[in-house]
Design a protein around this motif. Structure first.
Motif, PDB file in Angstrom:
ATOM      1  N   SER A  56       0.821  -1.204   0.000  1.00  0.00           N
ATOM      2  CA  SER A  56       0.000   0.000   0.000  1.00  0.00           C
ATOM      3  C   SER A  56       0.863   1.267   0.000  1.00  0.00           C
ATOM      4  CB  SER A  56      -0.941   0.016   1.207  1.00  0.00           C
ATOM      5  OG  SER A  56      -0.194  -0.064   2.406  1.00  0.00           O
ATOM      6  N   ASN A  57       2.107   1.127   0.393  1.00  0.00           N
ATOM      7  CA  ASN A  57       3.021   2.266   0.450  1.00  0.00           C
ATOM      8  C   ASN A  57       3.454   2.657  -0.975  1.00  0.00           C
ATOM      9  OD1 ASN A  57       5.898   3.329   0.417  1.00  0.00           O
ATOM     10  ND2 ASN A  57       5.410   3.517   2.605  1.00  0.00           N
ATOM     11  N   PRO A  58       3.218   3.901  -1.380  1.00  0.00           N
ATOM     12  CA  PRO A  58       3.563   4.319  -2.746  1.00  0.00           C
ATOM     13  C   PRO A  58       5.049   4.167  -3.088  1.00  0.00           C
ATOM     14  CG  PRO A  58       2.159   5.962  -1.696  1.00  0.00           C
ATOM     15  CD  PRO A  58       2.538   4.969  -0.632  1.00  0.00           C
ATOM     16  N   GLN A  59       5.924   4.406  -2.114  1.00  0.00           N
ATOM     17  CA  GLN A  59       7.354   4.267  -2.381  1.00  0.00           C
ATOM     18  C   GLN A  59       7.737   2.803  -2.617  1.00  0.00           C
ATOM     19  OE1 GLN A  59       6.179   6.044   0.291  1.00  0.00           O
ATOM     20  NE2 GLN A  59       6.617   8.117  -0.408  1.00  0.00           N
ATOM     21  N   GLN A  60       7.174   1.903  -1.817  1.00  0.00           N
ATOM     22  CA  GLN A  60       7.432   0.475  -2.029  1.00  0.00           C
ATOM     23  C   GLN A  60       6.900   0.032  -3.387  1.00  0.00           C
ATOM     24  OE1 GLN A  60       5.607  -1.605   1.266  1.00  0.00           O
ATOM     25  NE2 GLN A  60       7.593  -1.862   2.253  1.00  0.00           N
ATOM     26  N   ARG A  61       5.713   0.481  -3.732  1.00  0.00           N
ATOM     27  CA  ARG A  61       5.117   0.126  -5.022  1.00  0.00           C
ATOM     28  C   ARG A  61       5.998   0.621  -6.174  1.00  0.00           C
ATOM     29  NH1 ARG A  61      -0.279  -1.544  -4.827  1.00  0.00           N
ATOM     30  NH2 ARG A  61      -0.667  -0.800  -6.943  1.00  0.00           N
ATOM     31  N   ALA A  62       6.516   1.828  -6.044  1.00  0.00           N
ATOM     32  CA  ALA A  62       7.368   2.394  -7.093  1.00  0.00           C
ATOM     33  C   ALA A  62       8.670   1.607  -7.222  1.00  0.00           C
ATOM     34  CB  ALA A  62       7.650   3.862  -6.816  1.00  0.00           C
ATOM     35  N   ARG A  63       9.279   1.259  -6.084  1.00  0.00           N
ATOM     36  CA  ARG A  63      10.528   0.485  -6.135  1.00  0.00           C
ATOM     37  C   ARG A  63      10.287  -0.902  -6.722  1.00  0.00           C
ATOM     38  NH1 ARG A  63      11.412   3.279  -1.166  1.00  0.00           N
ATOM     39  NH2 ARG A  63      10.530   1.522   0.007  1.00  0.00           N
ATOM     40  N   LEU A  64       9.183  -1.544  -6.336  1.00  0.00           N
ATOM     41  CA  LEU A  64       8.871  -2.862  -6.884  1.00  0.00           C
ATOM     42  C   LEU A  64       8.581  -2.767  -8.377  1.00  0.00           C
ATOM     43  CD1 LEU A  64       8.397  -5.876  -6.531  1.00  0.00           C
ATOM     44  CD2 LEU A  64       6.051  -5.360  -5.818  1.00  0.00           C
ATOM     45  N   ARG A  65       7.825  -1.764  -8.786  1.00  0.00           N
ATOM     46  CA  ARG A  65       7.524  -1.576 -10.204  1.00  0.00           C
ATOM     47  C   ARG A  65       8.819  -1.409 -11.006  1.00  0.00           C
ATOM     48  NH1 ARG A  65       5.442   3.202 -10.170  1.00  0.00           N
ATOM     49  NH2 ARG A  65       3.467   2.512  -9.306  1.00  0.00           N
ATOM     50  N   SER A  66       9.715  -0.605 -10.487  1.00  0.00           N
ATOM     51  CA  SER A  66      10.984  -0.372 -11.171  1.00  0.00           C
ATOM     52  C   SER A  66      11.790  -1.665 -11.295  1.00  0.00           C
ATOM     53  CB  SER A  66      11.779   0.686 -10.412  1.00  0.00           C
ATOM     54  OG  SER A  66      13.030   0.881 -10.992  1.00  0.00           O
ATOM     55  N   TYR A  67      11.846  -2.452 -10.218  1.00  0.00           N
ATOM     56  CA  TYR A  67      12.605  -3.699 -10.261  1.00  0.00           C
ATOM     57  C   TYR A  67      11.961  -4.702 -11.214  1.00  0.00           C
ATOM     58  CZ  TYR A  67      15.181  -7.814  -8.863  1.00  0.00           C
ATOM     59  OH  TYR A  67      15.971  -8.937  -8.881  1.00  0.00           O
ATOM     60  N   LEU A  68      10.645  -4.828 -11.166  1.00  0.00           N
ATOM     61  CA  LEU A  68       9.968  -5.751 -12.080  1.00  0.00           C
ATOM     62  C   LEU A  68      10.169  -5.327 -13.524  1.00  0.00           C
ATOM     63  CD1 LEU A  68       6.618  -6.432 -10.184  1.00  0.00           C
ATOM     64  CD2 LEU A  68       8.609  -7.950 -10.391  1.00  0.00           C
ATOM     65  N   ASP A  69      10.163  -4.022 -13.769  1.00  0.00           N
ATOM     66  CA  ASP A  69      10.424  -3.535 -15.119  1.00  0.00           C
ATOM     67  C   ASP A  69      11.824  -3.929 -15.567  1.00  0.00           C
ATOM     68  OD1 ASP A  69       9.657  -1.990 -17.470  1.00  0.00           O
ATOM     69  OD2 ASP A  69      11.136  -0.529 -16.779  1.00  0.00           O
ATOM     70  N   GLU A  70      12.780  -3.783 -14.679  1.00  0.00           N
ATOM     71  CA  GLU A  70      14.174  -4.110 -15.019  1.00  0.00           C
ATOM     72  C   GLU A  70      14.350  -5.595 -15.338  1.00  0.00           C
ATOM     73  OE1 GLU A  70      18.082  -3.675 -15.890  1.00  0.00           O
ATOM     74  OE2 GLU A  70      16.664  -2.050 -15.521  1.00  0.00           O
ATOM     75  N   ILE A  71      13.791  -6.473 -14.533  1.00  0.00           N
ATOM     76  CA  ILE A  71      14.044  -7.909 -14.730  1.00  0.00           C
ATOM     77  C   ILE A  71      13.188  -8.535 -15.826  1.00  0.00           C
ATOM     78  CG2 ILE A  71      14.901  -8.240 -12.376  1.00  0.00           C
ATOM     79  CD1 ILE A  71      12.229  -9.649 -11.717  1.00  0.00           C
ATOM     80  N   THR A  72      12.193  -7.812 -16.325  1.00  0.00           N
ATOM     81  CA  THR A  72      11.377  -8.372 -17.407  1.00  0.00           C
ATOM     82  C   THR A  72      11.743  -7.796 -18.768  1.00  0.00           C
ATOM     83  OG1 THR A  72       9.605  -6.758 -16.974  1.00  0.00           O
ATOM     84  CG2 THR A  72       9.412  -8.929 -15.928  1.00  0.00           C
ATOM     85  N   ARG A  73      12.758  -6.992 -18.810  1.00  0.00           N
ATOM     86  CA  ARG A  73      13.218  -6.460 -20.103  1.00  0.00           C
ATOM     87  C   ARG A  73      13.933  -7.546 -20.894  1.00  0.00           C
ATOM     88  NH1 ARG A  73      14.494  -0.336 -20.034  1.00  0.00           N
ATOM     89  NH2 ARG A  73      13.097   0.350 -18.378  1.00  0.00           N
TER      90      ARG A  73
END
Length: 92
Positions: free
Chosen positions: A37-54
């Protein structure tokens, strides 16, 4: 490789039998993302998932990342794992 805490938290949601506990992929995604629910955690997770799925992360490396996590759920192929991780990223 040290996994980000957000990815570790996500992987813990993939316990043995989770696929028996949800009826649809949408409910699976809702379930595993519910602790974020924390926006900062969501942003960090989104960024990491974006990186590893490229495309530059090959299937073998993606599987190694997944297997090094705390997840109990096994994916038969990297394509399915990659697609699910992309859907998770898109919902964040």
């Amino acid at each position: 490789m040290q996994l980000p805490p957000e990815f570790e938290k996500l992987s813990l949601q993939f316990y043995s039998g989770i696929l028996d506990d949800v009826e649809t992929e949408a409910k699976l995604i809702d379930s595993v993302l519910s602790p974020f629910s924390n926006p900062q955690q969501r942003a960090r997770l989104r960024s990491y998932l974006d990186e590893i799925t490229r495309d530059h992360v090959d299937d073998r490396d993606l599987q190694e990342i997944w297997w090094s996590s705390s997840a109990d759920t096994v994916f038969r192929d990297s394509a399915g794992l990659r697609e699910l991780l992309k859907r998770l990223r898109d919902r964040l």
